[in-house]
Design an enzyme around this catalytic site. Structure first.
Site, PDB file in Angstrom:
ATOM      1  N   LYS A  96       1.231   4.182  -2.961  1.00 10.78           N
ATOM      2  CA  LYS A  96       0.885   5.576  -2.716  1.00 10.78           C
ATOM      3  C   LYS A  96       2.099   6.489  -2.893  1.00 10.78           C
ATOM      4  O   LYS A  96       1.957   7.647  -3.321  1.00 10.78           O
ATOM      5  CB  LYS A  96       0.296   5.727  -1.305  1.00 10.78           C
ATOM      6  CG  LYS A  96      -1.095   5.148  -1.157  1.00 10.78           C
ATOM      7  CD  LYS A  96      -2.117   5.883  -2.005  1.00 10.78           C
ATOM      8  CE  LYS A  96      -3.542   5.439  -1.700  1.00 10.78           C
ATOM      9  NZ  LYS A  96      -4.566   6.177  -2.471  1.00 10.78           N
ATOM     10  N   TYR A 106       0.821  -1.207   0.000  1.00  9.52           N
ATOM     11  CA  TYR A 106       0.000   0.000   0.000  1.00  9.52           C
ATOM     12  C   TYR A 106       0.856   1.258   0.000  1.00  9.52           C
ATOM     13  O   TYR A 106       0.661   2.166  -0.820  1.00  9.52           O
ATOM     14  CB  TYR A 106      -0.920  -0.019   1.222  1.00  9.52           C
ATOM     15  CG  TYR A 106      -1.681   1.261   1.454  1.00  9.52           C
ATOM     16  CD1 TYR A 106      -2.785   1.579   0.680  1.00  9.52           C
ATOM     17  CD2 TYR A 106      -1.300   2.150   2.464  1.00  9.52           C
ATOM     18  CE1 TYR A 106      -3.499   2.746   0.896  1.00  9.52           C
ATOM     19  CE2 TYR A 106      -1.995   3.318   2.688  1.00  9.52           C
ATOM     20  CZ  TYR A 106      -3.101   3.617   1.906  1.00  9.52           C
ATOM     21  OH  TYR A 106      -3.787   4.780   2.119  1.00  9.52           O
TER      22      TYR A 106
END
Length: 251
Positions: free
Chosen positions: A168, A164
């Protein structure tokens, strides 16, 4: 009460402008779609699978002024991103606002076997924004605004969420690169890093812990972050590009 364009400052009004919100039927995306419509924009929102959420958004948008469209498309694929761009082009020669809110977050330690989590994280959190931005580029013009939704975890790191945070962080790099690449055409590209929103789905002890990490002593709402995004979408942010605005309550 939903705010409308007639009740806002001229610099906030988006009356007559066309906006696309990816992942626009749930959570933050839904709040953004409604906020943009409330400021007078004609909103196109896309979703991948949740028909119930899509129908609910259609009903809420129908109660607001403007010409709105909610369509199904998987923007993690080239075909899906192109379909959304084609739908926007059929509605207007210009796309004034693009907000990429599509995202996913799965916990998976790096040592866990398999790479399915990484593939999903990259496809959803990074590829989708890359593909949609590329496909709608011919519709963007001087004054258009692109807003990507990132995460402060990309800077701080988050145990158990390497896929994740990596995806990002890639989105942050994409944002800054496009700001420089498209700036000469008058197109602004910015990133918003939200904090923990809502908290109703969290165990009470975890929600209390997270509230304690914020300077404001509370968790945020999707509407509050949507307000930051609509600021970046409009004329008041006309000289803001390549920036990251953090809306996390002071974590």
């Amino acid at each position: 009460m939903t705010q409308t364009a007639e009740t806002t400052l001229p610099g906030l009004s988006l009356t007559g402008r066309h906006a696309l919100v990816t992942g626009g039927t749930r959570g933050l995306g839904r709040a953004v779609a409604l906020a943009l419509a409330g400021l007078g924009a004609h909103v196109t929102a896309c979703y991948r699978s949740d028909e119930e959420a899509a129908d609910a958004l259609r009903a809420d948008l129908a109660a607001l002024p403007g010409d709105h469209l909610v369509l199904r498309a998987d923007v993690t694929t080239e075909d899906g991103a192109r379909a959304v761009a084609d739908a926007c082009a059929a509605r207007s020669a210009t796309l004034h606002v693009l907000v990429n809110t599509v995202g996913t977050m799965e916990r998976a330690p790096l040592a866990a076997p398999g790479d399915a989590v990484l593939r999903r994280a990259l496809a959803t959190n990074l590829d989708a924004a890359f593909l949609v931005s590329r496909e709608v580029r011919p519709l963007l013009t001087d004054g258009s605004s692109v807003v990507n939704v990132g995460s402060g975890a990309a800077r701080r790191g988050l145990p158990g969420h390497a896929a994740y945070t990596a995806s990002k962080a890639g989105l942050a790099g994409l944002t800054r690169s496009l700001a420089k690449e498209w700036g000469g055409a008058g197109i602004r590209v910015n990133l918003v890093d939200p904090g923990i929103l809502g908290g109703a789905a969290l165990p009470p002890a975890q929600a209390d812990h997270l509230r304690g990490l914020t300077s404001l002593g509370r968790l945020g709402t999707p509407a509050e972050v949507a307000g930051v995004i609509t600021f970046l979408a409009g004329d008041l942010a006309g000289y803001v590009t390549g920036a990251t605005l953090t809306a996390d309550g002071g974590i």
